[in-house]
Design a protein around this motif. Structure first.
Motif, PDB file in Angstrom:
ATOM      1  N   LEU A   1      16.802  17.789   6.702  1.00 21.34           N
ATOM      2  CA  LEU A   1      17.244  16.393   6.620  1.00 21.34           C
ATOM      3  C   LEU A   1      18.119  16.164   5.390  1.00 21.34           C
ATOM      4  CD1 LEU A   1      13.916  14.599   7.624  1.00 21.34           C
ATOM      5  CD2 LEU A   1      15.972  14.812   9.032  1.00 21.34           C
ATOM      6  N   ALA A   2      17.742  16.769   4.265  1.00 26.26           N
ATOM      7  CA  ALA A   2      18.537  16.619   3.043  1.00 26.26           C
ATOM      8  C   ALA A   2      19.929  17.211   3.219  1.00 26.26           C
ATOM      9  CB  ALA A   2      17.814  17.280   1.867  1.00 26.26           C
ATOM     10  N   LEU A   3      20.025  18.358   3.882  1.00 24.06           N
ATOM     11  CA  LEU A   3      21.335  18.960   4.135  1.00 24.06           C
ATOM     12  C   LEU A   3      22.166  18.106   5.080  1.00 24.06           C
ATOM     13  CD1 LEU A   3      20.423  22.751   4.475  1.00 24.06           C
ATOM     14  CD2 LEU A   3      21.716  21.668   2.618  1.00 24.06           C
ATOM     15  N   ALA A   4      21.506  17.521   6.082  1.00 30.39           N
ATOM     16  CA  ALA A   4      22.235  16.640   7.000  1.00 30.39           C
ATOM     17  C   ALA A   4      22.824  15.451   6.255  1.00 30.39           C
ATOM     18  CB  ALA A   4      21.304  16.170   8.116  1.00 30.39           C
ATOM     19  N   ALA A   5      22.062  14.913   5.303  1.00 31.33           N
ATOM     20  CA  ALA A   5      22.553  13.775   4.520  1.00 31.33           C
ATOM     21  C   ALA A   5      23.660  14.185   3.560  1.00 31.33           C
ATOM     22  CB  ALA A   5      21.400  13.147   3.741  1.00 31.33           C
ATOM     23  N   ALA A   6      23.658  15.458   3.132  1.00 27.59           N
ATOM     24  CA  ALA A   6      24.599  15.911   2.108  1.00 27.59           C
ATOM     25  C   ALA A   6      25.798  16.660   2.664  1.00 27.59           C
ATOM     26  CB  ALA A   6      23.853  16.833   1.126  1.00 27.59           C
ATOM     27  N   TRP A   7      25.805  16.943   3.970  1.00 26.12           N
ATOM     28  CA  TRP A   7      26.840  17.823   4.521  1.00 26.12           C
ATOM     29  C   TRP A   7      28.228  17.236   4.307  1.00 26.12           C
ATOM     30  CZ3 TRP A   7      25.345  22.528   5.849  1.00 26.12           C
ATOM     31  CH2 TRP A   7      26.304  23.380   6.437  1.00 26.12           C
ATOM     32  N   PRO A   8      29.200  18.075   3.901  1.00 24.35           N
ATOM     33  CA  PRO A   8      30.557  17.563   3.659  1.00 24.35           C
ATOM     34  C   PRO A   8      31.143  16.895   4.897  1.00 24.35           C
ATOM     35  CG  PRO A   8      30.310  19.806   2.828  1.00 24.35           C
ATOM     36  CD  PRO A   8      29.077  19.507   3.612  1.00 24.35           C
ATOM     37  N   ALA A   9      31.786  15.765   4.683  1.00 23.90           N
ATOM     38  CA  ALA A   9      32.422  15.060   5.799  1.00 23.90           C
ATOM     39  C   ALA A   9      33.611  15.865   6.293  1.00 23.90           C
ATOM     40  CB  ALA A   9      32.868  13.671   5.350  1.00 23.90           C
ATOM     41  N   GLY A  10      33.860  15.759   7.576  1.00 23.77           N
ATOM     42  CA  GLY A  10      34.999  16.472   8.157  1.00 23.77           C
ATOM     43  C   GLY A  10      34.823  16.643   9.640  1.00 23.77           C
ATOM     44  N   GLY A  11      35.889  16.494  10.363  1.00 26.14           N
ATOM     45  CA  GLY A  11      35.837  16.680  11.804  1.00 26.14           C
ATOM     46  C   GLY A  11      35.318  15.478  12.568  1.00 26.14           C
ATOM     47  N   GLY A  12      34.862  14.445  11.840  1.00 30.06           N
ATOM     48  CA  GLY A  12      34.429  13.220  12.505  1.00 30.06           C
ATOM     49  C   GLY A  12      33.098  13.312  13.209  1.00 30.06           C
ATOM     50  N   ALA A  13      32.345  14.383  13.020  1.00 34.49           N
ATOM     51  CA  ALA A  13      31.059  14.542  13.694  1.00 34.49           C
ATOM     52  C   ALA A  13      29.959  14.696  12.653  1.00 34.49           C
ATOM     53  CB  ALA A  13      31.071  15.767  14.611  1.00 34.49           C
ATOM     54  N   ARG A  14      28.961  13.836  12.731  1.00 36.73           N
ATOM     55  CA  ARG A  14      27.848  13.931  11.810  1.00 36.73           C
ATOM     56  C   ARG A  14      26.934  15.097  12.197  1.00 36.73           C
ATOM     57  NH1 ARG A  14      25.139   8.260  12.210  1.00 36.73           N
ATOM     58  NH2 ARG A  14      25.948   8.469  14.320  1.00 36.73           N
ATOM     59  N   PRO A  15      26.284  15.719  11.212  1.00 42.93           N
ATOM     60  CA  PRO A  15      25.363  16.820  11.518  1.00 42.93           C
ATOM     61  C   PRO A  15      24.230  16.360  12.429  1.00 42.93           C
ATOM     62  CG  PRO A  15      25.832  16.713   9.164  1.00 42.93           C
ATOM     63  CD  PRO A  15      26.394  15.472   9.770  1.00 42.93           C
ATOM     64  N   VAL A  16      23.661  17.316  13.160  1.00 44.76           N
ATOM     65  CA  VAL A  16      22.506  17.049  14.012  1.00 44.76           C
ATOM     66  C   VAL A  16      21.387  17.996  13.592  1.00 44.76           C
ATOM     67  CG1 VAL A  16      21.599  16.935  16.363  1.00 44.76           C
ATOM     68  CG2 VAL A  16      24.009  16.408  15.932  1.00 44.76           C
ATOM     69  N   VAL A  17      20.227  17.440  13.267  1.00 48.06           N
ATOM     70  CA  VAL A  17      19.043  18.238  12.979  1.00 48.06           C
ATOM     71  C   VAL A  17      18.268  18.422  14.278  1.00 48.06           C
ATOM     72  CG1 VAL A  17      16.850  18.359  11.726  1.00 48.06           C
ATOM     73  CG2 VAL A  17      18.888  17.418  10.595  1.00 48.06           C
ATOM     74  N   VAL A  18      18.069  19.673  14.677  1.00 52.50           N
ATOM     75  CA  VAL A  18      17.341  19.974  15.909  1.00 52.50           C
ATOM     76  C   VAL A  18      16.014  20.628  15.546  1.00 52.50           C
ATOM     77  CG1 VAL A  18      17.330  21.269  18.073  1.00 52.50           C
ATOM     78  CG2 VAL A  18      19.458  20.245  17.244  1.00 52.50           C
ATOM     79  N   GLU A  19      14.924  19.959  15.883  1.00 49.82           N
ATOM     80  CA  GLU A  19      13.611  20.575  15.696  1.00 49.82           C
ATOM     81  C   GLU A  19      13.426  21.641  16.769  1.00 49.82           C
ATOM     82  OE1 GLU A  19      10.176  18.051  13.751  1.00 49.82           O
ATOM     83  OE2 GLU A  19      10.841  17.117  15.596  1.00 49.82           O
ATOM     84  N   ALA A  20      13.415  22.884  16.347  1.00 50.75           N
ATOM     85  CA  ALA A  20      13.255  23.998  17.278  1.00 50.75           C
ATOM     86  C   ALA A  20      12.093  24.870  16.836  1.00 50.75           C
ATOM     87  CB  ALA A  20      14.546  24.806  17.360  1.00 50.75           C
TER      88      ALA A  20
ATOM     89  N   GLY B   1      31.383  19.784  14.161  1.00 52.76           N
ATOM     90  CA  GLY B   1      30.198  19.450  13.384  1.00 52.76           C
ATOM     91  C   GLY B   1      29.281  20.642  13.202  1.00 52.76           C
ATOM     92  N   VAL B   2      28.077  20.355  12.729  1.00 49.38           N
ATOM     93  CA  VAL B   2      27.110  21.399  12.442  1.00 49.38           C
ATOM     94  C   VAL B   2      25.760  21.024  13.031  1.00 49.38           C
ATOM     95  CG1 VAL B   2      26.485  20.365  10.207  1.00 49.38           C
ATOM     96  CG2 VAL B   2      26.042  22.793  10.606  1.00 49.38           C
ATOM     97  N   VAL B   3      25.059  22.032  13.526  1.00 49.76           N
ATOM     98  CA  VAL B   3      23.689  21.881  14.013  1.00 49.76           C
ATOM     99  C   VAL B   3      22.774  22.551  13.005  1.00 49.76           C
ATOM    100  CG1 VAL B   3      22.039  22.440  15.830  1.00 49.76           C
ATOM    101  CG2 VAL B   3      24.405  21.865  16.415  1.00 49.76           C
ATOM    102  N   LEU B   4      21.811  21.789  12.478  1.00 52.14           N
ATOM    103  CA  LEU B   4      20.831  22.320  11.546  1.00 52.14           C
ATOM    104  C   LEU B   4      19.546  22.552  12.321  1.00 52.14           C
ATOM    105  CD1 LEU B   4      21.715  19.838   8.701  1.00 52.14           C
ATOM    106  CD2 LEU B   4      22.144  22.290   8.640  1.00 52.14           C
ATOM    107  N   LEU B   5      19.248  23.813  12.604  1.00 54.13           N
ATOM    108  CA  LEU B   5      18.092  24.182  13.424  1.00 54.13           C
ATOM    109  C   LEU B   5      16.863  24.338  12.540  1.00 54.13           C
ATOM    110  CD1 LEU B   5      19.325  26.946  15.902  1.00 54.13           C
ATOM    111  CD2 LEU B   5      18.596  24.632  16.467  1.00 54.13           C
ATOM    112  N   ASP B   6      15.895  23.469  12.720  1.00 58.48           N
ATOM    113  CA  ASP B   6      14.627  23.561  12.008  1.00 58.48           C
ATOM    114  C   ASP B   6      13.693  24.443  12.823  1.00 58.48           C
ATOM    115  OD1 ASP B   6      12.161  23.227  10.834  1.00 58.48           O
ATOM    116  OD2 ASP B   6      12.081  21.055  11.067  1.00 58.48           O
TER     117      ASP B   6
END
Length: 283
Positions: free
Chosen positions: A21-40, A123-128
């Protein structure tokens, strides 16, 4: 196509979800897509309960899309499964119980397109991944562009990282040490035979961690000055493509035993609970 960053730990609960969650909040802006945290996490997720969200629209729905296996459906499936929490963070929540979560993780691992999307996906997918163990979590880690291992700063927690050299060699992961740690990044790197640039000690920050799960409120100004968000910004930038030179440092105490070819006898006065085993002898 989306970038994938997988996060997980080998033992305990060192704060993998908080870091995602902290990385999702801090991820550099770019590409117009916000990060997605996926609980996996094959053992089940936490975010649905924490935020009072229905889990039917999360990983369960993503797994249903994966079962179709089609690229066209998979490309847009992720956005439809994400829910917004803590103001602006997008999350795909997993069922709480492992009985439902594990088959979903397996389905998603078998169909990477539901995570990657199509050629126009950004964007980026942050897989938990939670606790790393079975085949599904390893398969998802192999799909990822970057792998982040999370551990606490005690010697026994770091010993569990040292005991998995196959992960260190195959994935060249970043290692994030959460909370209090009396060892330097250089010491940890040398003990685990990693580069110093791969080691990140993130400070203990209970208030920022609570804010990430909706249990506390912080103003934007205070958030920007808090230790955890500041450290997360630096880590997010590195994961997003920055390179650093490796560092070197001397070892001391029990850390020296994690990567040494032979185990020296314990010096007088050491606590008996500290590990005194080689990497090859660890369970």
């Amino acid at each position: 196509m989306r970038q994938i960053v997988a996060l997980g730990s080998f033992k305990g609960a060192p704060g993998v979800t908080t870091l995602a969650l902290a990385l999702a909040a801090a991820w550099p802006a770019g590409g117009g897509a916000r990060p997605v945290v996926v609980e996996a996490d094959a053992d089940g997720g936490d975010l649905a309960v924490r935020f009072g969200l229905p889990d039917s629209a999360g990983l369960l729905a993503l797994a249903a899309g994966a079962r179709h296996g089609g690229t066209e459906r998979g490309a847009g499936e992720l956005d439809g499964c994400a829910q917004v929490v803590a103001g602006s963070l997008r999350v795909v929540v997993a069922p709480t119980g492992g009985q439902q979560a594990a088959p979903c993780v397996t389905e998603v691992a078998a169909c990477p397109s539901v995570l990657r999307g199509g050629g126009d996906s950004a964007g980026v997918v942050l897989l938990d991944l939670g606790r790393l163990g079975g085949a599904p979590s390893e398969e998802l880690a192999r799909l990822a562009d970057r792998v982040v291992l999370v551990a606490r700063g005690e010697a026994d927690a770091l010993a569990h990282v040292a005991a998995r050299p196959e992960w260190l060699e195959a994935f060249r992961p970043e290692l994030v040490v959460m909370g209090e740690c009396r060892y330097s990044e250089a010491d940890i790197a040398q003990a685990l035979r990693m580069e110093q640039a791969q080691i990140h000690v993130l400070p203990q920050d209970a208030r920022a961690a609570a804010a990430l799960v909706g249990a506390a409120h912080m103003t934007p100004r205070r958030w920007g000055r808090a230790p955890l968000p500041r450290a997360a910004v630096a880590l997010a930038r590195q994961l997003n493509g920055a390179d650093s030179e490796p560092g070197r440092g001397g070892l001391c105490g029990e850390l020296a035993q994690l990567g040494s070819p032979a185990v020296p006898p314990q010096p007088p006065g050491w606590p008996a609970a500290l590990p005194s085993v080689q990497r090859s002898e660890m369970p």
